[in-house]
Structure formats: C-alpha cells, structure tokens
Scaffold this active site. Structure first.
Site, PDB file in Angstrom:
ATOM      1  N   GLU A  47       0.851  -1.204   0.000  1.00  0.00           N
ATOM      2  CA  GLU A  47       0.000   0.000   0.000  1.00  0.00           C
ATOM      3  C   GLU A  47       0.883   1.249   0.000  1.00  0.00           C
ATOM      4  OE1 GLU A  47      -3.493   1.698   3.008  1.00  0.00           O
ATOM      5  OE2 GLU A  47      -1.901   0.419   3.781  1.00  0.00           O
ATOM      6  N   LYS A 128      -9.418   1.780  -2.267  1.00  0.00           N
ATOM      7  CA  LYS A 128      -9.696   1.224  -0.947  1.00  0.00           C
ATOM      8  C   LYS A 128     -11.078   1.650  -0.447  1.00  0.00           C
ATOM      9  CE  LYS A 128      -7.428   0.956   3.622  1.00  0.00           C
ATOM     10  NZ  LYS A 128      -6.204   1.404   4.346  1.00  0.00           N
ATOM     11  N   CYS A 182      -4.997  -3.138   2.516  1.00  0.00           N
ATOM     12  CA  CYS A 182      -4.846  -3.056   3.970  1.00  0.00           C
ATOM     13  C   CYS A 182      -6.102  -3.432   4.751  1.00  0.00           C
ATOM     14  CB  CYS A 182      -4.350  -1.667   4.352  1.00  0.00           C
ATOM     15  SG  CYS A 182      -3.640  -1.585   6.031  1.00  0.00           S
TER      16      CYS A 182
END
Length: 333
Positions: A47, A128, A182
């Site tokens: 990330e 995300k 994540c």
C-alpha cells in the site's frame, strides 16, 4: 491440468517521512530485479508504495500534502514512478502498485493498479473501500494517528474482478484476480464479492502499525512486543481464514519496519493457499522478496465441495448484510 504461476510479494522496509524518493524507487526496482532473477511472473508491492505512509501525519500545508499524491494517468510517465513500470515491461513481469491518487476533481483515494506486461499498460484499478482511523488527530500527542478519513474518500469502484492476460498458456485460461488494500482484508464481504466473480488470487498491499491502542482499542494493556505479536496474528488470521472460506489464493505485501525511528510497522508478508495454509512468509522486517509457485487449480477443491456457492449459499437468509451497517440489537424483554 495444472495452472502454475510464479508469484511474489515485494515487502518494503522502513521509509521515513523525509526519504529521498529516488532512493525509495531504487529499492523498489532492486526487488523487481531480484524477482526477474527468480523468474517471477506477478509481483505485488505494498500500500502507498512510493512514499512513507503519510496518513499518520497531520498536514496543514496543502502543497506538503499533495507531494505524496500521484495522478493516475502519470504513473507510467512521471520520472518518480515510471521507471518501475518500464522495468517491469522489460522483464515481462506484471506488477501491482499502491499509491495515493489525486483525481482531476481534487478527490483523494488510496489506490492500487494492476500493470500487465503482456499488453504494456494498466488494466485494472482498485480504490480502498474500508478506510480506518479518524478525521481529526487524537488529543494524546503520543498517539499513533491514522488520518485516512481526512485525506481519502472511500473507494467508489466496488470490487471488480478481472482477468490478467499472458500469465498462463491460452489453453489454461487467463487467471481471475482481485485487489484489496490493507484494512479491506479484515472485511469478509470484500473477499466474498470477489469469490462470487470466480477470483482465484487476491492481491493485498498493507501498512499496519504494531501498537496503536488509541486506534484499535485493547482489552488489556500490552507491551510493544505483545501488541506486535497480536497484530501479526490478526493479519495472518484474516488472510488465512478468508482464503479458506472463499477457496482463493492470496498474496499480502507489507510496508514494515521502524519509520522515522518511531512508527513500528509489522511485516508478515505472506502467500496463502485456498486451504488457508501459509505457502511462503517473510522472515524479516526489511526489504524482502517472498516467492512461491502456486497452482490455481487448487481453488477447485473448495469451490466444488465445501464452498460450492451455487449449491449451498442461501441468499434469502442474508438480507441484513446488504441492508444494515451498524449493530441493531434485539429489544429487551
């Protein structure tokens, strides 16, 4: 018929706030060089690959903040990022790269892209969805902040599975892939969304701090060592359990180490098979290539038996999942 892929996670160690971007890029390319020497076909970076994980800091200057963002269209042309994609093209290696995306409308997203060497361009993008943390920093000056809700907008692309060309013989069929970032790895809905599209391999870059009780809470006081052990356990747990429950391979790649001599990020980059077993895992908290050869045919066992969705899922019973966000308890008697 076996469908063999050589895959790897490019774990990246400490990157300080004032790190020279050219030096960081050189480290990323060195991992790519190593991957080429080991005949890797698909390489996953963490990330926010090119910089430190800046959302832990409060920025009052927009110019200082914007220095950490990229425009999606510039990735393969900008001097600070393009050499990685160019080298991947030369090696014939597909790469997944995370970055902070700034759109023409000024929105910020925590994003990753899939670059296909076979076609020489980015073929898929993911933003995300599950942003952790807070908008405002904690009052405690010693707290580790997580200001993604301040700097990013929740992803608006959903969970689009896609096929990656050129990795397998034509007779084997192109693999079906998906990407997460994540905190997304902790949410089973994300994995199931990909599994329902036939995804065979999920790719997950992350930055996870070892100890942040202000952010995550804790049932008891922990030492730094205890907290890091717990964070590593949870990182493995969600990857292994979701790989098993969705009959999918997964690769996770960490940004790790001690940023700015203060922020301790876990490692634990790993490659997990569809039965939930660790195929390969990082041994350090530094720059490290985690490599494995995987056979995508192994996904069929779970999908044709225990997790045969077509035969066993009961969507008429799951209405609450798609209609409710927070907890609603039954009424008291």
């Amino acid at each position: 018929m076996p469908r063999i892929l050589k895959v790897a996670a490019a774990q990246v160690g400490a990157v300080d706030r004032d790190a020279d971007r050219a030096e960081t890029l050189a480290r990323l390319i060195a991992l790519l060089d190593q991957a080429a020497s080991e005949k890797v076909q698909l390489l996953l970076y963490p990330e926010v690959t090119f910089t430190t994980f800046f959302p832990r800091h409060l920025f009052t200057s927009s110019s200082d903040l914007n220095a950490y963002f990229e425009h999606n269209d510039d990735l393969t042309t900008s001097p600070s990022t393009a050499p990685l994609f160019s080298k991947a093209q030369n090696y014939g290696i597909d790469i997944v790269v995370g970055f902070a995306e700034r759109t023409d409308e000024g929105k910020g997203y925590n994003t990753c892209v899939y670059y296909s060497a076979a076609v020489g361009k980015v073929i898929n993008k993911y933003r995300k969805v599950h942003l952790p943390g807070t908008v405002e920093p904690f009052e405690d000056p010693e707290a580790v902040n997580q200001l993604e809700k301040r700097y990013f907008t929740p992803g608006d692309l959903g969970f689009p599975a896609f096929r990656a060309p050129g990795l397998l013989p034509t007779s084997s069929g192109d693999p079906v892939l998906g990407m997460l970032i994540c905190n997304d790895r902790r949410w089973p809905e994300a994995w199931r969304s990909y599994a329902l599209q036939g995804a065979e391999l999920l790719l997950i870059g992350y930055n996870t701090v070892a100890h942040s009780p202000h952010l995550w809470g804790t049932t008891k006081p922990m030492t730094e060592e205890e907290a890091e052990k717990e964070a590593l356990f949870h990182s493995r747990l969600v990857q292994q359990s979701n790989s098993y429950m969705n009959s999918v391979f997964s690769i996770s790649s960490a940004r790790c180490g001690l940023d700015d001599g203060k922020y301790n990020l876990i490692g634990g980059s790993a490659i997990i098979n569809p039965e939930g077993h660790v195929v390969a895992e990082a041994k350090t908290k530094d720059d490290e290539l985690v490599v494995a050869e995987i056979d995508l045919e192994e996904c069929r066992q779970g999908r044709e038996k225990t997790f045969d969705f077509g035969r066993h899922r009961r969507i008429e019973a799951y209405g609450r999942i798609g209609a409710q966000t927070g907890v609603v308890e039954p009424e008291l008697l």
